[in-house]
Design a protein around this motif. Structure first.
Motif, PDB file in Angstrom:
ATOM      1  N   ALA A  76       0.827  -1.206   0.000  1.00 47.79           N
ATOM      2  CA  ALA A  76       0.000   0.000   0.000  1.00 47.79           C
ATOM      3  C   ALA A  76       0.866   1.263   0.000  1.00 47.79           C
ATOM      4  O   ALA A  76       0.548   2.240  -0.698  1.00 47.79           O
ATOM      5  N   ILE A  77       1.956   1.229   0.738  1.00 41.95           N
ATOM      6  CA  ILE A  77       2.853   2.387   0.786  1.00 41.95           C
ATOM      7  C   ILE A  77       3.506   2.590  -0.575  1.00 41.95           C
ATOM      8  O   ILE A  77       3.587   3.717  -1.087  1.00 41.95           O
ATOM      9  N   GLU A  78       3.938   1.494  -1.200  1.00 38.92           N
ATOM     10  CA  GLU A  78       4.571   1.599  -2.514  1.00 38.92           C
ATOM     11  C   GLU A  78       3.581   2.106  -3.570  1.00 38.92           C
ATOM     12  O   GLU A  78       3.942   2.893  -4.452  1.00 38.92           O
ATOM     13  N   LEU A  79       2.340   1.697  -3.476  1.00 35.07           N
ATOM     14  CA  LEU A  79       1.322   2.184  -4.406  1.00 35.07           C
ATOM     15  C   LEU A  79       1.155   3.699  -4.276  1.00 35.07           C
ATOM     16  O   LEU A  79       1.033   4.416  -5.277  1.00 35.07           O
ATOM     17  N   ALA A 116      11.888  14.042   0.258  1.00 34.73           N
ATOM     18  CA  ALA A 116      11.768  13.820   1.707  1.00 34.73           C
ATOM     19  C   ALA A 116      10.322  13.538   2.100  1.00 34.73           C
ATOM     20  O   ALA A 116      10.070  12.878   3.113  1.00 34.73           O
ATOM     21  N   GLU A 117       9.369  14.004   1.295  1.00 34.75           N
ATOM     22  CA  GLU A 117       7.939  13.801   1.572  1.00 34.75           C
ATOM     23  C   GLU A 117       7.384  12.518   0.951  1.00 34.75           C
ATOM     24  O   GLU A 117       6.207  12.208   1.113  1.00 34.75           O
ATOM     25  N   ASP A 118       8.224  11.763   0.249  1.00 39.39           N
ATOM     26  CA  ASP A 118       7.768  10.551  -0.425  1.00 39.39           C
ATOM     27  C   ASP A 118       7.313   9.500   0.593  1.00 39.39           C
ATOM     28  O   ASP A 118       7.971   9.292   1.618  1.00 39.39           O
ATOM     29  N   PRO A 119       6.197   8.827   0.333  1.00 37.99           N
ATOM     30  CA  PRO A 119       5.697   7.821   1.280  1.00 37.99           C
ATOM     31  C   PRO A 119       6.689   6.696   1.583  1.00 37.99           C
ATOM     32  O   PRO A 119       6.826   6.290   2.740  1.00 37.99           O
ATOM     33  N   CYS A 120       7.389   6.193   0.574  1.00 40.74           N
ATOM     34  CA  CYS A 120       8.354   5.113   0.816  1.00 40.74           C
ATOM     35  C   CYS A 120       9.566   5.608   1.596  1.00 40.74           C
ATOM     36  O   CYS A 120      10.120   4.876   2.424  1.00 40.74           O
ATOM     37  N   VAL A 121       9.966   6.838   1.361  1.00 40.92           N
ATOM     38  CA  VAL A 121      11.078   7.423   2.114  1.00 40.92           C
ATOM     39  C   VAL A 121      10.658   7.613   3.567  1.00 40.92           C
ATOM     40  O   VAL A 121      11.375   7.227   4.499  1.00 40.92           O
ATOM     41  N   GLN A 122       9.477   8.186   3.773  1.00 38.92           N
ATOM     42  CA  GLN A 122       9.007   8.414   5.139  1.00 38.92           C
ATOM     43  C   GLN A 122       8.807   7.116   5.899  1.00 38.92           C
ATOM     44  O   GLN A 122       8.995   7.077   7.107  1.00 38.92           O
TER      45      GLN A 122
END
Length: 112
Positions: free
Chosen positions: A38-41, A85-91
């Motif tokens: 789900a995060i990657e999507l 920095a705001e990317d879901p996978c990064v966070q």
């Protein structure tokens, strides 16, 4: 390779260079954590949205267990850092990123 490229042709191309940002995304050991799909999507949705908005000029997912992808962004490196920095996978700790200042040539594209 075209061996007949002249010095003048090289100079013509060189003067057309414009600044871009090159982003390299790498997978971490947390790539397969609970809820990763789900995060990657959401990451994919965001990257495709940035592409649609013209913030990403070229988007290249990489089929690798280590390198997740690269992107050529049309914004300055500082702004590219903020965006990534705001990317879901990064966070979520699933990816890390590096941003590099680069030059490219307006009009360059990947073939269809």
């Amino acid at each position: 390779m075209n061996a007949n490229v002249t010095d003048e042709q090289i100079q013509q191309v060189a003067v057309s260079a414009k600044p871009f940002s090159l982003v390299q995304l790498r997978w971490t050991a947390d790539r397969h954590r609970d809820g990763a799909d789900a995060i990657e999507l959401e990451h994919q949705r965001r990257m495709v949205g940035l592409r649609a908005d013209g913030v990403i000029a070229i988007l290249c997912p990489v089929l690798s267990e280590t390198l997740a992808g690269v992107a050529v962004m049309t914004v300055e490196t500082e702004r590219a850092e903020e965006i990534m920095a705001e990317d879901p996978c990064v966070q979520a700790g699933m990816m890390t990123y590096e941003v590099f200042a680069c030059l490219s040539f307006p009009g360059d594209t990947v073939p269809r």
